[in-house]
Design a protein around this motif. Structure first.
Motif, PDB file in Angstrom:
ATOM      1  N   LEU A  18      33.957  28.487  28.139  1.00 52.01           N
ATOM      2  CA  LEU A  18      34.703  29.630  29.017  1.00 52.01           C
ATOM      3  C   LEU A  18      33.889  30.538  30.044  1.00 52.01           C
ATOM      4  O   LEU A  18      34.037  30.747  30.973  1.00 52.01           O
ATOM      5  CB  LEU A  18      35.561  30.510  28.191  1.00 52.01           C
ATOM      6  N   ALA A  19      32.655  30.963  29.224  1.00 48.85           N
ATOM      7  CA  ALA A  19      31.657  31.806  29.905  1.00 48.85           C
ATOM      8  C   ALA A  19      31.162  30.686  30.945  1.00 48.85           C
ATOM      9  O   ALA A  19      30.904  31.497  32.195  1.00 48.85           O
ATOM     10  CB  ALA A  19      30.622  32.049  28.680  1.00 48.85           C
ATOM     11  N   GLU A  20      31.101  29.591  31.008  1.00 49.55           N
ATOM     12  CA  GLU A  20      30.222  28.698  32.011  1.00 49.55           C
ATOM     13  C   GLU A  20      31.195  28.676  32.953  1.00 49.55           C
ATOM     14  O   GLU A  20      30.776  28.561  34.164  1.00 49.55           O
ATOM     15  CB  GLU A  20      29.984  27.407  31.466  1.00 49.55           C
ATOM     16  N   GLN A  21      32.399  28.455  32.830  1.00 46.85           N
ATOM     17  CA  GLN A  21      33.746  28.452  33.827  1.00 46.85           C
ATOM     18  C   GLN A  21      33.667  29.662  34.585  1.00 46.85           C
ATOM     19  O   GLN A  21      34.049  29.509  35.855  1.00 46.85           O
ATOM     20  CB  GLN A  21      34.982  27.970  33.330  1.00 46.85           C
ATOM     21  N   GLY A  22      33.139  30.868  34.118  1.00 48.21           N
ATOM     22  CA  GLY A  22      33.244  32.053  34.857  1.00 48.21           C
ATOM     23  C   GLY A  22      34.583  32.837  35.184  1.00 48.21           C
ATOM     24  O   GLY A  22      35.622  32.389  34.477  1.00 48.21           O
ATOM     25  N   ASP A  23      34.364  33.807  35.701  1.00 46.10           N
ATOM     26  CA  ASP A  23      35.462  34.823  35.673  1.00 46.10           C
ATOM     27  C   ASP A  23      36.585  34.993  34.580  1.00 46.10           C
ATOM     28  O   ASP A  23      37.842  34.781  34.399  1.00 46.10           O
ATOM     29  CB  ASP A  23      36.529  34.036  36.993  1.00 46.10           C
ATOM     30  N   VAL A  24      35.994  35.375  33.492  1.00 47.07           N
ATOM     31  CA  VAL A  24      36.497  35.297  32.132  1.00 47.07           C
ATOM     32  C   VAL A  24      37.842  36.288  32.081  1.00 47.07           C
ATOM     33  O   VAL A  24      38.704  35.841  31.472  1.00 47.07           O
ATOM     34  CB  VAL A  24      35.578  35.706  31.077  1.00 47.07           C
ATOM     35  N   VAL A  25      37.665  37.415  32.674  1.00 50.71           N
ATOM     36  CA  VAL A  25      38.506  38.590  32.204  1.00 50.71           C
ATOM     37  C   VAL A  25      39.804  38.092  33.328  1.00 50.71           C
ATOM     38  O   VAL A  25      40.986  38.030  32.803  1.00 50.71           O
ATOM     39  CB  VAL A  25      37.924  39.890  32.667  1.00 50.71           C
ATOM     40  N   GLU A  26      39.639  37.657  34.481  1.00 51.69           N
ATOM     41  CA  GLU A  26      40.557  37.175  35.393  1.00 51.69           C
ATOM     42  C   GLU A  26      41.314  36.059  34.754  1.00 51.69           C
ATOM     43  O   GLU A  26      42.831  36.161  34.882  1.00 51.69           O
ATOM     44  CB  GLU A  26      40.080  36.767  36.691  1.00 51.69           C
ATOM     45  N   ARG A  27      40.647  35.143  34.199  1.00 49.18           N
ATOM     46  CA  ARG A  27      41.326  34.070  33.656  1.00 49.18           C
ATOM     47  C   ARG A  27      42.279  34.316  32.374  1.00 49.18           C
ATOM     48  O   ARG A  27      43.419  34.038  32.364  1.00 49.18           O
ATOM     49  CB  ARG A  27      40.510  32.881  33.460  1.00 49.18           C
ATOM     50  N   ILE A  28      41.827  35.106  31.595  1.00 50.62           N
ATOM     51  CA  ILE A  28      42.431  35.482  30.396  1.00 50.62           C
ATOM     52  C   ILE A  28      43.784  36.428  30.768  1.00 50.62           C
ATOM     53  O   ILE A  28      44.731  36.224  30.529  1.00 50.62           O
ATOM     54  CB  ILE A  28      41.695  36.475  29.422  1.00 50.62           C
ATOM     55  N   ALA A  29      43.585  37.461  31.770  1.00 54.19           N
ATOM     56  CA  ALA A  29      44.531  38.121  32.182  1.00 54.19           C
ATOM     57  C   ALA A  29      45.659  37.312  32.964  1.00 54.19           C
ATOM     58  O   ALA A  29      46.761  37.462  32.754  1.00 54.19           O
ATOM     59  CB  ALA A  29      44.034  39.192  33.205  1.00 54.19           C
ATOM     60  N   GLY A  30      45.087  36.127  33.709  1.00 55.73           N
ATOM     61  CA  GLY A  30      46.170  35.313  34.414  1.00 55.73           C
ATOM     62  C   GLY A  30      46.984  34.462  33.382  1.00 55.73           C
ATOM     63  O   GLY A  30      48.054  34.113  33.560  1.00 55.73           O
ATOM     64  N   PHE A  31      46.327  34.160  32.404  1.00 60.88           N
ATOM     65  CA  PHE A  31      46.712  33.252  31.363  1.00 60.88           C
ATOM     66  C   PHE A  31      47.893  33.944  30.656  1.00 60.88           C
ATOM     67  O   PHE A  31      49.101  33.286  30.426  1.00 60.88           O
ATOM     68  CB  PHE A  31      45.821  33.076  30.313  1.00 60.88           C
ATOM     69  N   TYR A  32      47.820  35.162  30.515  1.00 57.56           N
ATOM     70  CA  TYR A  32      48.857  36.036  29.870  1.00 57.56           C
ATOM     71  C   TYR A  32      49.789  36.874  30.860  1.00 57.56           C
ATOM     72  O   TYR A  32      50.745  37.716  30.242  1.00 57.56           O
ATOM     73  CB  TYR A  32      48.341  36.901  28.966  1.00 57.56           C
ATOM     74  N   GLY A  33      49.612  36.734  32.304  1.00 59.65           N
ATOM     75  CA  GLY A  33      50.259  37.634  33.094  1.00 59.65           C
ATOM     76  C   GLY A  33      50.059  38.903  32.854  1.00 59.65           C
ATOM     77  O   GLY A  33      51.013  39.738  33.017  1.00 59.65           O
ATOM     78  N   VAL A  34      48.817  39.400  32.855  1.00 56.57           N
ATOM     79  CA  VAL A  34      48.585  41.036  32.506  1.00 56.57           C
ATOM     80  C   VAL A  34      47.748  41.420  33.855  1.00 56.57           C
ATOM     81  O   VAL A  34      47.002  40.467  34.179  1.00 56.57           O
ATOM     82  CB  VAL A  34      47.760  41.051  31.237  1.00 56.57           C
ATOM     83  N   GLU A  35      48.145  42.576  34.253  1.00 56.98           N
ATOM     84  CA  GLU A  35      47.530  43.203  35.330  1.00 56.98           C
ATOM     85  C   GLU A  35      46.337  43.962  34.593  1.00 56.98           C
ATOM     86  O   GLU A  35      46.351  44.678  33.772  1.00 56.98           O
ATOM     87  CB  GLU A  35      48.301  44.262  35.906  1.00 56.98           C
ATOM     88  N   THR A  36      45.138  43.599  35.250  1.00 53.71           N
ATOM     89  CA  THR A  36      43.930  44.487  34.711  1.00 53.71           C
ATOM     90  C   THR A  36      43.311  45.619  35.687  1.00 53.71           C
ATOM     91  O   THR A  36      42.623  46.397  35.112  1.00 53.71           O
ATOM     92  CB  THR A  36      42.627  43.407  34.811  1.00 53.71           C
ATOM     93  N   GLY A  37      44.092  45.945  36.742  1.00 56.75           N
ATOM     94  CA  GLY A  37      43.441  46.844  37.845  1.00 56.75           C
ATOM     95  C   GLY A  37      42.160  46.395  38.423  1.00 56.75           C
ATOM     96  O   GLY A  37      41.729  44.986  38.032  1.00 56.75           O
ATOM     97  N   GLN A  38      41.328  47.032  39.132  1.00 57.53           N
ATOM     98  CA  GLN A  38      40.268  46.850  39.866  1.00 57.53           C
ATOM     99  C   GLN A  38      38.930  46.203  38.737  1.00 57.53           C
ATOM    100  O   GLN A  38      38.763  46.886  37.711  1.00 57.53           O
ATOM    101  CB  GLN A  38      39.855  48.076  40.503  1.00 57.53           C
ATOM    102  N   LEU A  39      38.406  45.137  38.676  1.00 62.14           N
ATOM    103  CA  LEU A  39      37.408  44.685  38.175  1.00 62.14           C
ATOM    104  C   LEU A  39      36.009  44.894  38.830  1.00 62.14           C
ATOM    105  O   LEU A  39      35.996  44.773  40.096  1.00 62.14           O
ATOM    106  CB  LEU A  39      37.565  43.345  37.750  1.00 62.14           C
TER     107      LEU A  39
END
Ligand SMILES: [Zn+2]
Length: 401
Positions: A18-39
């Motif tokens: 997952l770390a190699e694939q990158g964008d860890v936070v965006e992808r987890i948030a997208g997976f669960y449909g959660v808004e993170t606000g600005q990263l």
């Protein structure tokens, strides 16, 4: 080398991938449909607002949480003052999915398995399974892990020493004039704690010379539904001082405990105050208000002083066994409704949310109060601080409207 069980998921390898694939936070948030606000992402760090524990009471800055990947491990923590939320990728996923922390310090058992399966789906680009959603209860704490665990009334114990403690409350001091200064101030700041109610709930100050593990504590008896004492437990009268010190020192040392329990007692199997509830509550009253469940013994005692029957879980979450008992009590005494009245602080609200979900699988459930009641008047309050007027004019009225 341990044998790999069927269905084993190599979580370490997946985290690395997952770390190699990158964008860890965006992808987890997208997976669960959660808004993170600005990263805010730099080469080795992502910063974001905390929408978890501390973000519940007020919006945090959008750099409160720092998430870093070093080698094969991704770790994160919130730097907002007073917030202790932190963990690894699985913990972050748990927060984003369930909006509450894992049951223990780290993910275990069913919770671990659920997040590991989600991680696998995420890394492989698969949609998350809906199956996992029915598993959204925290895994057992120690209390429920042992299926054969039970509590024996002290009077029936095989242990002579335990049997000798049946009437420990004969040594309790209930007159503030005879208490240690700390105990006296503990009782004085709780006007409902009269000698009469101390006697009814079998609690009081156990003097230093009492020759018990709980000496110097304000001690409560926990009776079973018939009124037989299962255990005595003590309120640490230095808790407030110790806790302030602990917070100042950061979160590196172990958080001091508010209550001292005797080893071998399984509090997750019982409800505090059930015996008094059973002997005093009448069906009409309970039909009106539901079975009120609170966090602590003092909440039960104050409400009792107000004429309101309640039971406590002695935690800010509910175990499966306690949920079963609450549902049974609700069916027995009313049309099957439980009213959750946890503390209106961050932890209480998180726990209440989890408790409502768990009870909804068994019976009708509602919040007895919320922070929005009376324009926020009860924000940060506990049931033990409710006055008779507040109960009568505001809480009871809203509850039975
Ligand atoms: Zn935070």
């Amino acid at each position: 080398m341990t044998e790999r069980k069927r269905g084993y998921i190599d979580v370490d390898a997946l985290q690395e991938e997952l770390a190699e694939q990158g964008d860890v936070v965006e992808r987890i948030a997208g997976f669960y449909g959660v808004e993170t606000g600005q990263l805010h992402t730099t080469a080795n760090e992502t910063r974001m607002a905390c929408q978890f524990a501390c973000g519940k009471t007020e919006a945090t800055g959008d750099r409160a949480i720092s998430l870093k990947t070093r080698g094969d491990a991704t770790l994160w923590r919130c730097f907002h003052y007073g917030c202790t939320v932190r963990g690894n990728v699985l913990t972050l996923m748990h927060w984003m999915k369930h909006d509450r922390p894992p049951a223990g310090d780290r993910l275990q058992g069913r919770e671990f398995k659920e997040m590991a399966e989600d991680l696998k789906a995420l890394v492989r680009g698969e949609p998350r399974t809906t199956k996992a959603e029915s598993h959204n209860e925290p895994t057992s704490t120690k209390d429920t892990a042992d299926k054969s665990a039970f509590n024996i009334p002290l009077k029936d114990s095989e242990n002579e020493r335990a049997r000798s403690l049946v009437n420990l409350d004969e040594k309790f001091v209930t007159d503030v004039a005879e208490m240690s200064p700390q105990a006296a101030s503990y009782v004085r700041s709780r006007p409902y704690m009269t000698p009469e109610i101390m006697q009814k709930f079998r609690c009081g100050y156990l003097p230093q010379d009492a020759g018990s593990l709980l000496r110097g504590h304000f001690v409560y008896g926990w009776a079973d539904q018939h009124g037989d004492i299962l255990t005595w437990f003590g309120r640490n009268l230095n808790y407030e001082t110790q806790h302030r010190k602990w917070r100042r020192a950061g979160d590196s040392s172990k958080e001091p405990n508010k209550f001292k329990f005797v080893k071998g007692f399984h509090r997750g199997l019982v409800l505090y105050g059930e015996n008094v509830f059973r002997s005093e509550a009448n069906a009409e009253q309970v039909r009106d208000m539901g079975v009120i469940v609170v966090e602590g013994p003092n909440d039960v005692i104050n409400l009792n002083a107000l004429g309101v029957p309640a039971v406590a879980v002695c935690s800010n979450t509910v175990t499966e066994k306690q949920a079963d008992k609450l549902a049974a009590l609700a069916c027995e005494f009313s049309n099957g409704t439980v009213s959750v009245m946890f503390d209106l602080d961050r932890q209480g609200e998180n726990g209440a949310g989890q408790t409502v979900l768990k009870l909804a699988q068994r019976c009708c459930v509602r919040y007895a109060w919320t922070t929005s009641l009376s324009d926020g008047r009860f924000s940060d309050r506990q049931p033990e601080s409710v006055t008779p007027e507040e109960w009568e004019k505001l809480i009871y009225t809203a509850l039975t409207a």
